[in-house]
Design a protein around this motif. Structure first.
Motif, PDB file in Angstrom:
ATOM      1  N   THR A 222       3.017  -1.781  -5.523  1.00 34.92           N
ATOM      2  CA  THR A 222       2.743  -0.709  -6.489  1.00 34.92           C
ATOM      3  C   THR A 222       1.615   0.219  -6.015  1.00 34.92           C
ATOM      4  O   THR A 222       1.240   1.165  -6.718  1.00 34.92           O
ATOM      5  N   ALA A 223       1.050  -0.078  -4.844  1.00 34.08           N
ATOM      6  CA  ALA A 223      -0.140   0.671  -4.389  1.00 34.08           C
ATOM      7  C   ALA A 223       0.245   1.935  -3.625  1.00 34.08           C
ATOM      8  O   ALA A 223       1.351   2.049  -3.089  1.00 34.08           O
ATOM      9  N   ARG A 224      -0.704   2.887  -3.632  1.00 35.32           N
ATOM     10  CA  ARG A 224      -0.465   4.174  -2.952  1.00 35.32           C
ATOM     11  C   ARG A 224      -1.645   4.497  -2.011  1.00 35.32           C
ATOM     12  O   ARG A 224      -2.783   4.158  -2.312  1.00 35.32           O
ATOM     13  N   LEU A 225      -1.311   5.193  -0.921  1.00 33.54           N
ATOM     14  CA  LEU A 225      -2.306   5.503   0.101  1.00 33.54           C
ATOM     15  C   LEU A 225      -2.487   7.018   0.240  1.00 33.54           C
ATOM     16  O   LEU A 225      -1.499   7.763   0.265  1.00 33.54           O
ATOM     17  N   VAL A 226      -3.746   7.459   0.346  1.00 35.58           N
ATOM     18  CA  VAL A 226      -4.025   8.891   0.572  1.00 35.58           C
ATOM     19  C   VAL A 226      -4.860   9.028   1.852  1.00 35.58           C
ATOM     20  O   VAL A 226      -5.851   8.322   2.024  1.00 35.58           O
ATOM     21  N   VAL A 247       7.782  -0.800   0.599  1.00 38.87           N
ATOM     22  CA  VAL A 247       6.701  -1.765   0.891  1.00 38.87           C
ATOM     23  C   VAL A 247       5.468  -1.353   0.093  1.00 38.87           C
ATOM     24  O   VAL A 247       4.735  -2.181  -0.423  1.00 38.87           O
ATOM     25  N   ILE A 248       5.254  -0.014  -0.018  1.00 34.89           N
ATOM     26  CA  ILE A 248       4.206   0.512  -0.904  1.00 34.89           C
ATOM     27  C   ILE A 248       4.849   1.575  -1.818  1.00 34.89           C
ATOM     28  O   ILE A 248       5.953   2.061  -1.527  1.00 34.89           O
ATOM     29  N   ALA A 249       4.107   1.932  -2.893  1.00 29.12           N
ATOM     30  CA  ALA A 249       4.716   2.817  -3.895  1.00 29.12           C
ATOM     31  C   ALA A 249       4.697   4.289  -3.505  1.00 29.12           C
ATOM     32  O   ALA A 249       5.437   5.092  -4.074  1.00 29.12           O
ATOM     33  N   GLY A 250       3.832   4.645  -2.551  1.00 27.46           N
ATOM     34  CA  GLY A 250       3.800   6.055  -2.157  1.00 27.46           C
ATOM     35  C   GLY A 250       2.616   6.354  -1.268  1.00 27.46           C
ATOM     36  O   GLY A 250       1.726   5.518  -1.094  1.00 27.46           O
ATOM     37  N   ALA A 251       2.661   7.559  -0.701  1.00 25.91           N
ATOM     38  CA  ALA A 251       1.549   7.967   0.165  1.00 25.91           C
ATOM     39  C   ALA A 251       1.442   9.480   0.145  1.00 25.91           C
ATOM     40  O   ALA A 251       2.425  10.183  -0.108  1.00 25.91           O
ATOM     41  N   GLU A 272      11.312  10.910  -1.099  1.00 26.30           N
ATOM     42  CA  GLU A 272      10.594  10.629  -2.354  1.00 26.30           C
ATOM     43  C   GLU A 272       9.280   9.888  -2.078  1.00 26.30           C
ATOM     44  O   GLU A 272       9.126   9.281  -1.032  1.00 26.30           O
ATOM     45  N   ARG A 273       8.387   9.944  -3.041  1.00 29.04           N
ATOM     46  CA  ARG A 273       7.137   9.162  -3.045  1.00 29.04           C
ATOM     47  C   ARG A 273       6.212   9.460  -1.867  1.00 29.04           C
ATOM     48  O   ARG A 273       5.306   8.693  -1.575  1.00 29.04           O
ATOM     49  N   LEU A 274       6.487  10.578  -1.171  1.00 32.87           N
ATOM     50  CA  LEU A 274       5.589  10.977  -0.085  1.00 32.87           C
ATOM     51  C   LEU A 274       5.215  12.445  -0.288  1.00 32.87           C
ATOM     52  O   LEU A 274       6.099  13.288  -0.471  1.00 32.87           O
ATOM     53  N   VAL A 275       3.919  12.725  -0.307  1.00 33.83           N
ATOM     54  CA  VAL A 275       3.442  14.106  -0.478  1.00 33.83           C
ATOM     55  C   VAL A 275       2.715  14.517   0.799  1.00 33.83           C
ATOM     56  O   VAL A 275       1.824  13.808   1.260  1.00 33.83           O
ATOM     57  N   LEU A 276       3.128  15.633   1.364  1.00 40.55           N
ATOM     58  CA  LEU A 276       2.489  16.114   2.599  1.00 40.55           C
ATOM     59  C   LEU A 276       1.911  17.507   2.379  1.00 40.55           C
ATOM     60  O   LEU A 276       2.572  18.370   1.806  1.00 40.55           O
ATOM     61  N   THR A 277       0.669  17.720   2.845  1.00 36.54           N
ATOM     62  CA  THR A 277       0.098  19.081   2.844  1.00 36.54           C
ATOM     63  C   THR A 277      -0.367  19.388   4.273  1.00 36.54           C
ATOM     64  O   THR A 277      -0.735  18.475   5.014  1.00 36.54           O
ATOM     65  N   PRO A 278      -0.351  20.665   4.646  1.00 32.95           N
ATOM     66  CA  PRO A 278      -0.687  21.027   6.035  1.00 32.95           C
ATOM     67  C   PRO A 278      -2.188  21.211   6.282  1.00 32.95           C
ATOM     68  O   PRO A 278      -2.649  22.323   6.475  1.00 32.95           O
ATOM     69  N   HIS A 279      -2.929  20.127   6.291  1.00 34.26           N
ATOM     70  CA  HIS A 279      -4.385  20.118   6.545  1.00 34.26           C
ATOM     71  C   HIS A 279      -5.095  21.175   5.684  1.00 34.26           C
ATOM     72  O   HIS A 279      -5.722  22.114   6.199  1.00 34.26           O
ATOM     73  N   LEU A 280      -4.998  20.974   4.380  1.00 34.37           N
ATOM     74  CA  LEU A 280      -5.564  21.953   3.431  1.00 34.37           C
ATOM     75  C   LEU A 280      -6.879  21.490   2.798  1.00 34.37           C
ATOM     76  O   LEU A 280      -7.433  22.183   1.955  1.00 34.37           O
TER      77      LEU A 280
END
Ligand SMILES: NC(=O)C1=CN([C@@H]2O[C@H](COP(=O)(O)OP(=O)(O)OC[C@H]3O[C@@H](n4cnc5c(N)ncnc54)[C@H](O)[C@@H]3O)[C@@H](O)[C@H]2O)C=CC1
Ligand SMILES: O=C(O)C(=O)COP(=O)(O)O
Length: 528
Positions: A222-226, A247-251, A272-280
């Motif tokens: 259920t854990a998420r990584l940033v 394996v994990i809930a999102g990153a 899904e469950r993955l958010v990407l930003t371009p070095h902002l």
């Protein structure tokens, strides 16, 4: 004309400051070969994360004095290569702290509430209130890896949001953690316990691939990584797989091992469950203005011969220390020049002794100043506060630092440099008087009281009648004017030293005549 190259987009406020002292060329997106070709024309380079400054580029930078990183991370600069070449590297350690911390928090909230995916679905005509049910941060455990400036701000805000704070940072004391209401844990325990993990540590050989497949498997499903710190700390292929397979809930990632992120990166295939930003992380109007002003001011100051406040490669020597210790650093440098010219050969050992009140000053800047002075005799302008320690180390010079607070010779204390070389040992002592004036107070343990001047002659001789007159005559014959003369001796008719301050340089023919005088044991011309 002094020239500054700005090779990444920076706020106009920075350009305006640089323009006060230099011609500013804004050329963004240069390929490395082109940067290498033109860098030789520039006195300063201002960058963000878009420019990689390799050893190869530094090698070609014949005039470069300073590299200014308008931001925090200097992992895109070969700092050891810059140090070796005497190029100062500065950054803006605090200008974008809030921006980066808020971006990490934004990513955490986006992930928890599926903001990017819900937005995309709504824009595509949908109204999906079922798929995008999220989680609250309230009462969840947040693990902060790297509790520095950004990590601490994230921790403060997260605490206010009702999160329970865990942290891993081997360089943070338990007292500081307690003060911040953060529970310090070993990395493995933090990964196993946290519901959210946010990374705020630098990329170094130690942190590369720190978050790998094995560590990801220890996280709760259920854990998420940033990661809003640096690419390369997380194994991207392993992360893509861990998110894809639940394996994990999102990153959420803002930074990547290689930027821009490759079109075929496995991360781009996770739907899904993955958010990407371009070095902002640092890309706010406020942060960009802060870092541009902070770094441009430092470049301007250094180009004007003033110290920088956030030098990366001269630890302990910031503008404040330079200002406070100005005469003391000048003394150390002068004594360094003096001792190397008395030694007349390669010095193998230098002892820097801080006596009396001098022992209350930080040692490192004084040692660096002494080494700079000492090495400048042989290396001229190529030696500076940036590369002095490294050059001394490369030459195998053994440096000893001694603090002798009990010594009581002058009110402000004194500084003694003692050198050992194949040609013998020498020592010089100096003090800073109340009016800020520098004095050489002893040479080879003979007491003197001499104000350093540009041209000087030091002799070691037998204390006997006529010798001083003969030296005076020889100087007169060579048309060299004596400004002042001092003799120091310990016993009558024993060994003595003489220090002459001269208005003119000493020609080699004069030195030969001085050596020929009966009773002269050593004669050393000194230029400061
Ligand atoms: N995404 C973006 O646009 C931005 C990213 N950054 C990055 O954020 C990171 C943190 O920046 P700051 O907080 O300003 O730096 P900082 O120097 O204040 O904090 C870094 C912390 O990491 C800790 N640390 C070092 N090695 C560690 C290890 N092996 N394990 C755990 N902790 C370790 C240090 O003790 C320190 O407390 C840097 O990598 C920086 O480049 C900074 C600004 C913007
Ligand atoms: O300051 C940092 O370390 C950053 O990562 C910011 O990078 P940027 O200046 O936005 O390219």
């Amino acid at each position: 004309m002094t020239k500054v190259l700005v090779s990444d987009p920076i706020d106009q406020a920075g350009i305006d400051i640089l323009s006060q002292v230099a011609q500013v060329d804004l050329r963004t997106g240069l390929p490395p070969e082109q940067l290498r070709e033109i860098i030789g024309d520039y006195d300063a380079l201002m960058i963000r994360s878009g420019t990689t400054v390799t050893a190869d580029i530094i090698e070609a930078a014949d005039k470069l004095r300073i590299i200014g990183r308008a931001g925090v991370g200097v992992d895109n600069v070969d700092v050891p290569a810059a140090t070796k070449r005497g190029v100062l590297v500065v950054n803006s350690p605090e200008g974008n702290t809030i921006a980066a911390a808020e971006h990490a928090l934004a990513l955490m909230l986006s992930l928890s509430r599926h903001v990017p995916h819900a937005h995309a679905s709504t824009m595509a005509g949908g109204w999906d209130r079922k798929t995008y049910v999220g989680n609250e941060l309230y009462k969840k455990k947040l693990g902060v890896v790297g509790l520095g400036k950004i990590g601490s701000h994230v921790a403060r805000v997260a605490t206010a949001m009702g999160m329970e704070l865990l942290a891993y940072d081997p360089f943070v004391s338990p007292e500081r953690a307690q003060q911040m209401q953060v529970k310090l844990l070993p990395l493995a325990e933090l990964f196993a316990e946290a519901d959210y993990i946010t990374l705020h540590l630098p990329r170094t050989p130690d942190t590369e691939n720190l978050v790998n497949a094995a560590l990801l498997r220890t996280m709760k499903p259920t854990a998420r990584l940033v990661n809003c710190a640096r690419g390369g700390i997380v194994d991207e292929a392993a992360l893509a797989e861990a998110v894809e397979q639940g394996v994990i809930a999102g990153a959420a990632l803002d930074v990547y091992a290689k930027e821009p992120l490759a079109a075929d990166s496995p991360l781009r295939t996770v739907r899904e469950r993955l958010v990407l930003t371009p070095h902002l992380g640092a890309s706010t109007t406020e942060a960009q203005e802060n870092v541009a002003i902070d770094v441009a001011e430092q470049i301007r100051d250094v180009l004007l011969g003033l110290p920088a406040r956030s030098a990366v490669n001269i630890p302990g020597l910031n503008a404040e220390v330079m200002e406070q210790l100005k005469p003391h650093l000048q003394l150390a440098e002068t004594l360094g020049q003096l001792v190397s010219q008395l030694a007349g050969g390669a010095i193998s050992e230098l002892e820097v002794r801080l006596q009396g009140e001098f022992a209350s000053h930080p040692t490192q800047p004084l040692v660096v100043a002494a080494l700079k002075g000492m090495l400048s005799t042989a290396l001229g302008d190529s030696i500076n506060y940036v590369n002095a320690s490294l050059e001394a180390k490369d030459r195998g010079i053994h440096v000893l630092e001694v603090k002798d607070a009990a010594s009581r010779d002058y009110a402000g204390g004194s500084l003694q440099l003692s050198s050992r070389s194949s040609k013998g040992n020498h020592s010089v002592t100096g003090a800073v008087f109340a009016d800020g004036e520098l004095r050489v107070t002893s040479i080879d343990e003979f007491p003197v009281n001499v104000t350093p001047s540009r041209h000087m002659l030091f002799t070691r001789h037998r204390d006997m009648p006529g010798i001083i007159g003969q030296i005076g005559s020889v100087l007169g014959e060579h048309n060299v004017n004596i400004a002042s003369m001092q003799v120091g001796r310990r016993i009558v008719r024993g060994d003595a030293v003489m220090v002459l301050s001269l208005d003119d340089p000493i020609p080699p023919s004069l030195l030969a005549c001085v050596h020929a005088i009966n009773g002269i044991q050593e004669a050393h011309p000194v230029t400061l």
